[in-house]
Design an enzyme around this catalytic site. Structure first.
Site, PDB file in Angstrom:
ATOM      1  CE  LYS A   1      42.771  40.231  53.662  1.00  0.00           C
ATOM      2  NZ  LYS A   1      42.005  39.906  52.429  1.00  0.00           N
ATOM      3  CG  ASN A   2      44.748  41.651  50.279  1.00  0.00           C
ATOM      4  OD1 ASN A   2      43.963  40.563  50.518  1.00  0.00           O
ATOM      5  ND2 ASN A   2      44.225  42.711  50.163  1.00  0.00           N
TER       6      ASN A   2
ATOM      7  NE  ARG B   1      32.373  36.748  46.174  1.00  0.00           N
ATOM      8  CZ  ARG B   1      31.757  36.417  47.199  1.00  0.00           C
ATOM      9  NH1 ARG B   1      32.457  36.030  47.988  1.00  0.00           N
ATOM     10  NH2 ARG B   1      30.520  36.823  47.455  1.00  0.00           N
TER      11      ARG B   1
ATOM     12  CB  CYS C   1      31.308  40.321  47.227  1.00  0.00           C
ATOM     13  SG  CYS C   1      32.566  41.023  48.345  1.00  0.00           S
TER      14      CYS C   1
ATOM     15  NE  ARG D   1      35.846  41.785  45.502  1.00  0.00           N
ATOM     16  CZ  ARG D   1      36.648  41.367  46.409  1.00  0.00           C
ATOM     17  NH1 ARG D   1      35.846  41.389  47.703  1.00  0.00           N
ATOM     18  NH2 ARG D   1      37.702  41.167  46.633  1.00  0.00           N
TER      19      ARG D   1
ATOM     20  CG  ASP E   1      41.702  46.808  50.798  1.00  0.00           C
ATOM     21  OD1 ASP E   1      40.466  46.756  50.742  1.00  0.00           O
ATOM     22  OD2 ASP E   1      42.573  45.923  50.616  1.00  0.00           O
TER      23      ASP E   1
ATOM     24  CB  ILE F   1      38.142  50.458  44.351  1.00  0.00           C
ATOM     25  CG1 ILE F   1      39.347  51.578  44.215  1.00  0.00           C
ATOM     26  CG2 ILE F   1      38.711  49.155  43.803  1.00  0.00           C
ATOM     27  CD1 ILE F   1      40.108  51.893  43.092  1.00  0.00           C
TER      28      ILE F   1
ATOM     29  NE  ARG G   1      37.052  37.508  54.751  1.00  0.00           N
ATOM     30  CZ  ARG G   1      36.777  38.378  53.773  1.00  0.00           C
ATOM     31  NH1 ARG G   1      35.712  38.961  53.593  1.00  0.00           N
ATOM     32  NH2 ARG G   1      37.536  38.308  52.857  1.00  0.00           N
TER      33      ARG G   1
HETATM   34  N1  EPU Z   1      36.723  44.014  38.346  1.00  0.00           N
HETATM   35  C1  EPU Z   1      36.171  43.816  37.395  1.00  0.00           C
HETATM   36  N2  EPU Z   1      36.190  42.718  36.677  1.00  0.00           N
HETATM   37  C2  EPU Z   1      37.122  41.692  37.219  1.00  0.00           C
HETATM   38  C3  EPU Z   1      37.942  42.146  38.436  1.00  0.00           C
HETATM   39  C4  EPU Z   1      37.644  43.266  39.017  1.00  0.00           C
HETATM   40  O1  EPU Z   1      35.007  44.273  37.021  1.00  0.00           O
HETATM   41  O2  EPU Z   1      37.254  40.499  36.418  1.00  0.00           O
HETATM   42  C5  EPU Z   1      36.374  45.439  39.131  1.00  0.00           C
HETATM   43  C6  EPU Z   1      36.199  45.044  40.619  1.00  0.00           C
HETATM   44  O3  EPU Z   1      34.335  44.780  40.717  1.00  0.00           O
HETATM   45  C7  EPU Z   1      36.380  46.247  41.009  1.00  0.00           C
HETATM   46  C8  EPU Z   1      37.747  46.653  40.486  1.00  0.00           C
HETATM   47  O4  EPU Z   1      37.866  46.101  39.326  1.00  0.00           O
HETATM   48  O5  EPU Z   1      35.192  47.406  41.104  1.00  0.00           O
HETATM   49  C9  EPU Z   1      38.772  46.373  41.197  1.00  0.00           C
HETATM   50  O6  EPU Z   1      38.738  45.108  41.835  1.00  0.00           O
HETATM   51  P1  EPU Z   1      40.109  44.282  41.831  1.00  0.00           P
HETATM   52  O7  EPU Z   1      40.034  42.991  40.997  1.00  0.00           O
HETATM   53  O8  EPU Z   1      41.287  45.140  41.865  1.00  0.00           O
HETATM   54  O9  EPU Z   1      39.934  43.638  43.447  1.00  0.00           O
HETATM   55  P2  EPU Z   1      40.401  42.305  43.905  1.00  0.00           P
HETATM   56  O10 EPU Z   1      41.628  41.872  43.195  1.00  0.00           O
HETATM   57  O11 EPU Z   1      39.350  41.314  43.818  1.00  0.00           O
HETATM   58  C10 EPU Z   1      42.073  43.232  45.724  1.00  0.00           C
HETATM   59  C11 EPU Z   1      42.087  42.939  47.196  1.00  0.00           C
HETATM   60  C12 EPU Z   1      41.033  43.560  47.754  1.00  0.00           C
HETATM   61  C13 EPU Z   1      40.923  44.964  47.517  1.00  0.00           C
HETATM   62  C14 EPU Z   1      41.161  45.495  45.955  1.00  0.00           C
HETATM   63  C15 EPU Z   1      41.368  46.723  45.448  1.00  0.00           C
HETATM   64  C16 EPU Z   1      43.226  40.775  47.373  1.00  0.00           C
HETATM   65  C17 EPU Z   1      42.956  39.359  47.852  1.00  0.00           C
HETATM   66  N3  EPU Z   1      42.126  41.541  47.512  1.00  0.00           N
HETATM   67  O12 EPU Z   1      40.869  42.630  45.277  1.00  0.00           O
HETATM   68  O13 EPU Z   1      41.086  43.625  49.364  1.00  0.00           O
HETATM   69  O14 EPU Z   1      40.261  45.737  48.155  1.00  0.00           O
HETATM   70  O15 EPU Z   1      42.365  44.443  45.481  1.00  0.00           O
HETATM   71  O16 EPU Z   1      42.737  47.090  46.029  1.00  0.00           O
HETATM   72  O17 EPU Z   1      44.312  41.017  46.920  1.00  0.00           O
HETATM   73  C18 EPU Z   1      40.280  43.095  51.306  1.00  0.00           C
HETATM   74  O18 EPU Z   1      41.492  42.867  51.770  1.00  0.00           O
HETATM   75  O19 EPU Z   1      39.729  43.685  52.457  1.00  0.00           O
HETATM   76  C19 EPU Z   1      40.231  43.427  50.070  1.00  0.00           C
HETATM   77  C20 EPU Z   1      38.767  43.535  49.611  1.00  0.00           C
END
Ligand code: EPU
Length: 418
Positions: free
Chosen positions: A22-23, A93, A117, A122, A306, A328, A398
């Site tokens: 998915k991701n 998101r 969220c 997020r 995850d 995280i 989802r």
């Molecule tokens: N963060 C910030 N600012 C940003 C972006 C992120 O402070 O602009 C913080 C977040 O709040 C968090 C940390 O950085 O504390 C890491 O967040 P990240 O951006 O890496 O998460 P994401 O890209 O939004 C993806 C996956 C998530 C997974 C996380 C961590 C996708 C679509 N989603 O989210 O997957 O948990 O990386 O590995 O790739 C899931 O599939 O259930 C899921 C939540």
């Protein structure tokens, strides 16, 4: 609203197949906005988040065709609406992943602010900062972020303050057609980032270093159509491996890349599990008793956040005390009170959950709160004594393709009730 009815302690046997990630599919679909030619993606899982992302691309002006055999063909010949509206972003998101591609393709992008969220704040400030480095002007109004780069984006060095998976992906897409060289420092190293780099390369991009913390993107004039197969879902695979270990069964998780969840396999072995990996499967064999081990979530190649909830469900059955630390996201323990309703002994102290085992889990009526929390409840219900009813399984839908059919195929008693 659908529910799952699960009768525990049936054991598992045979093979459980893993779907496409998915991701990985989410950024791959967003990348289709970068070219006016069609892109065909194989092994895109049929889950709700993917449906939402495809709906978003249609809103942007792309046509989406589902091909026989499960592939999806996306054709963004023209962008008519470079916007991700609130109604879509609030349910997922990851829709902020269109920010970079839309700004790159049309010089303007409007994406709703994500808002709250269930697993944490997020924010997308790192995506925004990165785009500003690439020359976009970004401002916020009426709950929307608007990025504009009428003369196109230009390459720059972006030093991420903290590691962000979708932030790295968003910037990689934005930089693919920017003028000059972009260097992403402190980039995410997740397999999904590498998969996206492979897709972009197939589309004509010039990217090196994906999978390391320094990614270099030489901007190219234009990207073209391509055909790409999405990698297997490492979180789904890890969930099924944990299911096999928890139910103390002889079962094989098939069509996966064990290397992508090596940190989980290491922890399982430390706990005494028998897991044997081949290049594309993991075989689980029964053992006498698991022992508790501590676990801390980290960015890849560390233990994936995850899989934290599912690992915690496993630890409820292990002998001793396990400290599970979530590094995280700030609010990712919502499965704890539900696991407690099934008899688990878990205390939360800040970012740490302390699990005392082994517990004799018993079936109960529980509530799904987010995707991975729900997966942990499915696992707990599979080994609990008696019947469990899981409410709000749309959270599971989802991100898990046909989870009930896959588990039932391996002998679990699980059914969906309307
Ligand atoms: N963060 C910030 N600012 C940003 C972006 C992120 O402070 O602009 C913080 C977040 O709040 C968090 C940390 O950085 O504390 C890491 O967040 P990240 O951006 O890496 O998460 P994401 O890209 O939004 C993806 C996956 C998530 C997974 C996380 C961590 C996708 C679509 N989603 O989210 O997957 O948990 O990386 O590995 O790739 C899931 O599939 O259930 C899921 C939540």
């Amino acid at each position: 609203m659908d529910k799952f009815k699960i009768t525990g302690r049936q054991g598992l046997s045979g093979g459980i197949p893993v779907s496409g990630s998915k991701n990985s599919s989410l950024p791959a679909i967003a990348a289709c906005l970068l070219t006016e030619e069609p892109v065909t993606l194989h092994r895109v899982p049929k889950v709700r988040d993917i449906g939402t992302m495809l709906k978003l691309l249609e809103h942007n002006g792309a046509t989406v065709e589902h091909l026989p055999g499960g592939a999806v063909r996306i054709h963004a010949a023209k962008i008519v609406n470079p916007e991700a509206p609130y109604d879509i972003v609030k349910t997922m998101r990851a829709s902020s992943l269109v920010l970079g591609p839309l700004a790159a393709r049309t010089g303007v992008a409007r994406v709703s602010m994500p808002g709250g969220c269930s697993i944490g704040a997020r924010p997308i400030n790192l995506h925004i900062n990165g785009l500003e480095h690439l020359g976009a002007t970004v401002y916020q109004e009426h709950g929307y972020i608007e990025a504009s780069a009428p003369n196109g984006l230009r390459g720059a060095t972006v030093q991420f303050e903290r590691i962000t998976v979708t932030g790295t992906e968003d910037l990689m897409m934005a930089a693919a057609t920017a003028k000059g060289t972009t260097i992403l420092e402190n980039a995410a190293r997740e397999p999904e980032v590498v998969d996206l780099a492979n897709l972009l390369t197939a589309m004509g991009a010039n990217i090196s270093g994906a999978g390391t913390s320094r990614i270099v993107i030489e901007g190219v004039e234009r990207l073209h159509g391509a055909e790409h197969e999405i990698i297997p879902d490492r979180i789904e695979a890890g969930t099924f491996v944990i299911a096999g270990v928890m139910s103390n069964s002889e079962v094989t998780v098939e069509n996966c890349v064990p290397e992508h969840f090596a940190a989980l396999l290491t922890k399982l072995r430390q706990a005494g599990a028998r897991v044997e990996e081949s290049a594309s499967s993991v075989q689980i064999r029964p053992v006498n008793r698991l022992r508790s081990v501590d676990m801390t979530t980290e960015e890849h190649p560390g233990f994936a956040t995850d899989l934290q909830a599912q690992f915690m469900a496993l630890m409820t059955g292990a002998l001793g005390i396990s400290f599970v630390t979530e590094n995280i996201f700030e609010n990712r323990f919502m499965h704890v009170p539900e696991l407690a309703r099934m008899g688990a002994n878990i205390r939360i102290e800040g970012r740490q959950a302390i699990v005392a085992g082994p517990c004799d889990l018993t079936g109960a009526q529980v509530m799904c709160s987010d995707l991975r929390a729900s997966a942990s409840l499915v696992l707990a219900a599979l080994v609990a004594r008696g019947e469990s009813i899981l409410d709000r399984v749309y959270h599971i839908d989802r991100g898990y393709e046909n989870i009930e059919a896959k588990l039932a195929g391996a002998g679990a008693r699980i059914e969906r009730v309307a």
